[in-house]
Design a protein around this motif. Structure first.
Motif, PDB file in Angstrom:
ATOM      1  N   UNK A 377       0.924  -1.246   0.048  1.00 49.09           N
ATOM      2  CA  UNK A 377       0.221   0.032  -0.010  1.00 49.09           C
ATOM      3  C   UNK A 377       0.862   1.194  -0.008  1.00 49.09           C
ATOM      4  N   UNK A 378       0.295   2.426   0.042  1.00 46.60           N
ATOM      5  CA  UNK A 378       0.805   3.652  -0.446  1.00 46.60           C
ATOM      6  C   UNK A 378       1.720   3.899   1.209  1.00 46.60           C
ATOM      7  N   UNK A 379       1.211   3.713   2.297  1.00 44.86           N
ATOM      8  CA  UNK A 379       1.948   3.915   3.249  1.00 44.86           C
ATOM      9  C   UNK A 379       2.979   3.245   3.556  1.00 44.86           C
ATOM     10  N   UNK A 380       3.050   1.790   3.223  1.00 43.82           N
ATOM     11  CA  UNK A 380       4.270   1.103   3.316  1.00 43.82           C
ATOM     12  C   UNK A 380       5.539   1.484   2.017  1.00 43.82           C
ATOM     13  N   UNK A 381       4.931   1.768   1.105  1.00 43.30           N
ATOM     14  CA  UNK A 381       5.739   2.161   0.101  1.00 43.30           C
ATOM     15  C   UNK A 381       6.714   3.449   0.384  1.00 43.30           C
ATOM     16  N   UNK A 382       5.815   4.408   0.977  1.00 45.23           N
ATOM     17  CA  UNK A 382       6.623   5.770   1.275  1.00 45.23           C
ATOM     18  C   UNK A 382       7.437   5.554   2.441  1.00 45.23           C
ATOM     19  N   UNK A 383       7.076   4.772   3.588  1.00 46.11           N
ATOM     20  CA  UNK A 383       8.020   4.321   4.643  1.00 46.11           C
ATOM     21  C   UNK A 383       9.224   3.615   4.054  1.00 46.11           C
ATOM     22  N   UNK A 384       9.204   2.769   3.175  1.00 50.51           N
ATOM     23  CA  UNK A 384      10.268   1.895   2.739  1.00 50.51           C
ATOM     24  C   UNK A 384      11.220   3.038   2.114  1.00 50.51           C
ATOM     25  N   UNK A 435      10.647 -12.141  14.599  1.00 51.79           N
ATOM     26  CA  UNK A 435      10.202 -10.850  15.038  1.00 51.79           C
ATOM     27  C   UNK A 435       8.518 -10.938  15.162  1.00 51.79           C
ATOM     28  N   UNK A 436       7.819 -10.798  16.116  1.00 55.38           N
ATOM     29  CA  UNK A 436       6.283 -11.053  16.333  1.00 55.38           C
ATOM     30  C   UNK A 436       5.763 -10.163  15.377  1.00 55.38           C
ATOM     31  N   UNK A 437       4.661 -10.997  14.658  1.00 55.90           N
ATOM     32  CA  UNK A 437       3.799 -10.172  13.805  1.00 55.90           C
ATOM     33  C   UNK A 437       4.336  -9.607  12.267  1.00 55.90           C
ATOM     34  N   UNK A 438       5.547 -10.127  12.144  1.00 56.52           N
ATOM     35  CA  UNK A 438       6.212  -9.610  10.825  1.00 56.52           C
ATOM     36  C   UNK A 438       5.650 -10.179   9.864  1.00 56.52           C
ATOM     37  N   UNK A 439       5.486  -9.453   8.651  1.00 57.67           N
ATOM     38  CA  UNK A 439       4.974  -9.974   7.333  1.00 57.67           C
ATOM     39  C   UNK A 439       5.815  -9.604   6.195  1.00 57.67           C
ATOM     40  N   UNK A 440       6.101 -10.419   5.348  1.00 57.43           N
ATOM     41  CA  UNK A 440       7.071 -10.249   4.446  1.00 57.43           C
ATOM     42  C   UNK A 440       6.509  -9.274   3.317  1.00 57.43           C
ATOM     43  N   UNK A 441       5.036  -9.204   3.357  1.00 58.04           N
ATOM     44  CA  UNK A 441       4.633  -8.193   2.295  1.00 58.04           C
ATOM     45  C   UNK A 441       5.162  -6.705   2.758  1.00 58.04           C
ATOM     46  N   UNK A 442       5.265  -6.501   3.778  1.00 56.20           N
ATOM     47  CA  UNK A 442       5.525  -4.993   4.390  1.00 56.20           C
ATOM     48  C   UNK A 442       7.083  -4.975   4.777  1.00 56.20           C
ATOM     49  N   UNK A 443       7.927  -5.531   4.009  1.00 61.19           N
ATOM     50  CA  UNK A 443       9.344  -5.294   4.162  1.00 61.19           C
ATOM     51  C   UNK A 443      10.169  -4.807   2.854  1.00 61.19           C
ATOM     52  N   UNK A 459      13.840  -3.303   6.394  1.00 63.25           N
ATOM     53  CA  UNK A 459      13.096  -2.251   7.179  1.00 63.25           C
ATOM     54  C   UNK A 459      11.825  -3.191   7.415  1.00 63.25           C
ATOM     55  N   UNK A 460      11.247  -3.894   8.478  1.00 64.02           N
ATOM     56  CA  UNK A 460      10.095  -4.528   8.728  1.00 64.02           C
ATOM     57  C   UNK A 460       9.315  -3.570   9.413  1.00 64.02           C
ATOM     58  N   UNK A 461       7.904  -3.448   8.684  1.00 59.09           N
ATOM     59  CA  UNK A 461       6.876  -2.356   9.080  1.00 59.09           C
ATOM     60  C   UNK A 461       5.531  -3.223   9.216  1.00 59.09           C
TER      61      UNK A 461
END
Length: 726
Positions: A377-384, A435-443, A459-461
């Motif tokens: 999503x846009x939030x994960x993209x900008x954070x990366x 890492x608890x609750x980590x998801x590879x889609x948000x890395x 960067x794990x988000x």
């Protein structure tokens, strides 16, 4: 409030949040009535014959009471208490009808008494409902609500104002261009379709609440199914209505308004089409509002207002009232088109389509670090993207631009989508399991430069782009040594005064891919720190000092060893001259400290309290020299970012020791100018040698700047060539 409160399951928590929104509503109401009182007083003084001044208090009272009653009825809708909504409206509007009728019968109906009647009836209705439903304001929750939802409130405020400009504003503009008859004809057509407008008002109260509940209970799939069903049902019914209006429009308008309105019959059909488009817009807008993407609604409304007003200037003069309707529809179509375009771009970016690209590789110059951007999503993209560009202003503009261009770059084939990160790290999923609750889609994955020891930084988000951890992964034996040393440094600093300003180790181990080392560290804040050395920087560096001492001869010996190991790649005779000068000019001891090694603005964040949080300790030394980190910060900023001349950079390096903010740090070295000059010379020589070791070419910008500054230093009779007179 209509979408936030239903997202909470617990009834008690819903009531507390409602009380918070109640407090915010009262504050907004008071602000608005103060504005009305001020404006009415000014108008009363400016134009006494309007008698606006005396109307100020009753108008303010009516406004406050209306906003209070309107908030109460919406709060009842949020809790699905529809019967109480009816009773509240009946008390308010029924009481007004009776009161106004009584005033008229007694000859006491004036603008002031009418406004006071509205205020009293609205206030009684709201007060009784508040007492029964216990919606009393809560100041603490009001502050929490304001902090949590001010961005969404800002977006929705802009949305409604821009939509007013694209609808009622266009009607006012058209009326001024072609006359009052156009506005009268459009108003007559609107009155004919009044039931549809009433249905839309009901939908604005009910659909957002139920949409939020659907998202809460069944997820995004349930929300889409609900809005899709309402959308298609309304589209079919409104299409049938438009088809009927095409047949009976003239008969209907003549029957209700008379023969003189026959020429305006087409406005009834156009209004039907306008409501049909509006229905589609409402469904898509409700979706974005429910999932919290209110900024998109403000952007769509901006296009709506721009296209509606622009079309009015083109169509109203030649087409009169029909031109106004065409402008209104053009604005609606523009807003709906933007929302649909944003939705298609979101699907392309992987937000809604599981078969879309999961990652995009951001292109960089060959050999430079590259970034794998998650497209969840846009939030994960900008954070990366912040892994590359953490600066406050240029970085924000860059992330905004890239986040808009990346999905379309994939669509047109300019960038190739990446489905998996396995080619770079096949065992990433197993490492993320630490890492608890980590998801590879948000890395987000930062791939190190080719010329350096091969390593990865992840960067794990979470799904909102909020960082959960940074993971460092070695891909070679050299990188393995570097990362183990970095973790050792971080663990040692947990016993020092700076422990809250550096990452803590969350997990560590070896991975199957080559048996190399990895560790995860706490992320800290994302807010960049100031780009100029201040007291907070020197206080942090002071906290890195240890109790041991370093003899200056050992420092020079170390530099000579480093030079001899790079002798075949060291074409700079000034380095040997500098070592000779350092050997004979200095004989003293300095306090040792942990040296960061790359203390630069892009590795430093700032907490809300103003404290620093420093990342990237792979270049750290446990027995380092003081002041070198501060000199490195100044050099990187002035030479690499501001691109100042070598002479200006040299002066800036000397000025570091003269900063008033550095007072807490000055006790780490002897108080003598020769010591300061020697440290500057050591920094420049060592950074030049490290650049050679890392494979930087002689003509690279950084190496050229270091070499030129060294030449300036060695070309003078003393190290202080960059003194103000030099």
């Amino acid at each position: 409030m209509m979408t936030v409160v239903p997202a909470h399951r617990e009834g008690r928590h819903q009531l507390e949040v409602l009380r918070g929104f109640m407090g915010c509503s009262i504050l907004v109401a008071f602000a608005s009535i103060l504005g009305v009182l001020l404006l009415s007083a000014v108008l009363g003084l400016a134009s006494t014959h309007l008698s606006v001044g005396p109307l100020g208090p009753p108008l303010a009272g009516a406004m406050f009471a209306f906003q209070l009653q309107d908030w109460v009825r919406r709060a009842l809708y949020v809790e699905l208490r529809n019967r109480r909504v009816f009773l509240s409206d009946a008390a308010a509007y029924g009481g007004q009808f009776i009161t106004l009728a009584a005033l008229y019968m007694n000859g006491a109906l004036t603008p002031e008494t009418a406004l006071w009647a509205l205020a009293v009836c609205f206030l009684i209705s709201a007060g009784v409902t508040l007492a029964v439903s216990q919606y009393w304001p809560n100041l603490r929750m009001a502050i929490d609500v304001a902090r949590s939802h001010w961005r969404a409130s800002r977006d929705l405020f802009a949305t409604w104002q821009l939509q007013w400009l694209g609808s009622q504003g266009v009607i006012l503009l058209g009326t001024g261009m072609v006359g009052q008859h156009a506005a009268g004809a459009i108003r007559a057509a609107q009155n004919l379709l009044g039931p549809v407008n009433a249905l839309y008002q009901w939908m604005d109260n009910v659909v957002p609440v139920k949409s939020s509940a659907r998202l809460r209970d069944g997820g995004i799939t349930s929300l889409r199914a609900y809005l899709w069903r309402i959308g298609w049902t309304g589209t079919v019914l409104l299409s049938l209505l438009v088809a009927v209006l095409v047949v009976v429009d003239q008969w209907l308008i003549v029957f209700l308004y008379g023969e003189e309105y026959r020429a305006f019959a087409v406005l009834v059909v156009l209004h039907g089409v306008y409501y049909l488009i509006a229905h589609g817009y409402r469904m898509v807008a409700t979706y974005y509002r429910t999932i919290g993407r209110t900024q998109v609604l403000a952007q769509a409304s901006l296009w709506w207002a721009f296209c509606a007003v622009g079309s009015a200037f083109l169509t109203v003069t030649p087409l009169a009232d029909r031109g106004i309707m065409i402008a209104l529809m053009a604005g609606q179509i523009a807003g709906l088109g933007y929302l649909l375009w944003t939705g298609s771009a979101s699907k392309l970016a992987g937000r809604d389509n599981e078969f879309a690209a999961r990652f995009v590789r951001l292109p960089r110059k060959f050999g430079m670090p590259t970034l794998m951007i998650p497209c969840a999503n846009i939030h994960v993209l900008r954070s990366a993207l912040q892994m590359y560009y953490p600066s406050k202003w240029t970085g924000r503009a860059y992330r905004l631009l890239i986040s808009r261009l990346l999905p379309w770059s994939v669509r047109v084939g300019a960038l190739r989508p990446v489905r998996s990160l396995d080619p770079w790290c096949p065992t990433l999923a197993s490492m993320l399991a630490t890492i608890p609750n980590a998801d590879i889609r948000y890395v987000g994955l930062l791939i190190g430069a080719l010329r350096r020891p091969a390593k990865l930084t992840c960067k794990v988000m979470d799904s909102r782009g909020v960082p959960m951890a940074y993971m460092r992964i070695a891909r070679s034996a050299a990188a393995d040594v570097i990362l183990r040393r970095e973790m050792d440094v971080l663990q040692r600093m947990q016993k020092m005064p700076v422990r809250n300003s550096v990452p803590s180790v969350l997990a560590a181990g070896t991975h199957e891919y080559g048996g190399s080392f990895f560790f995860a560290e706490s992320p800290g804040p994302d807010r960049p720190a100031p780009c100029s050395l201040g007291r907070v920087h020197f206080e942090f560096l002071r906290g890195l000092a240890t109790n041991s001492l370093i003899d200056w001869r050992d420092v020079v010996d170390s530099l000579e060893v480093q030079t001899s190991s790079l002798i075949d790649r060291c074409p700079y005779p000034q380095v040997s001259l500098a070592l000779q000068r350092l050997r004979r000019a200095c004989s003293f001891q300095v306090k040792a400290c942990i040296e960061h090694g790359d203390f630069a603005p892009w590795n430093i964040r700032e907490r809300p309290t103003g404290e620093l949080f420093v990342l990237d300790w792979e270049h750290a030394r446990l027995e380092g020299l003081p002041w070198l980190d501060a000199l490195h910060f100044q050099f990187q900023w002035d030479a690499l970012v501001r691109r100042r001349s070598p002479r200006a950079v040299a002066r800036a390096l000397e000025s570091v020791f003269r900063k008033a903010a550095a007072d807490p740090y000055k006790g780490l070295i002897p108080d003598q100018v020769e010591c300061e000059r020697a440290l500057i010379l050591v920094y420049v020589v060592r950074s030049l040698l490290e650049g050679l070791r890392d494979g930087h070419g002689q003509e690279s910008f950084a190496q050229h700047a270091r070499r030129t500054v060294l030449e300036l230093l060695m070309g003078a009779s003393s190290v202080g060539v960059y003194s103000p007179r030099g």
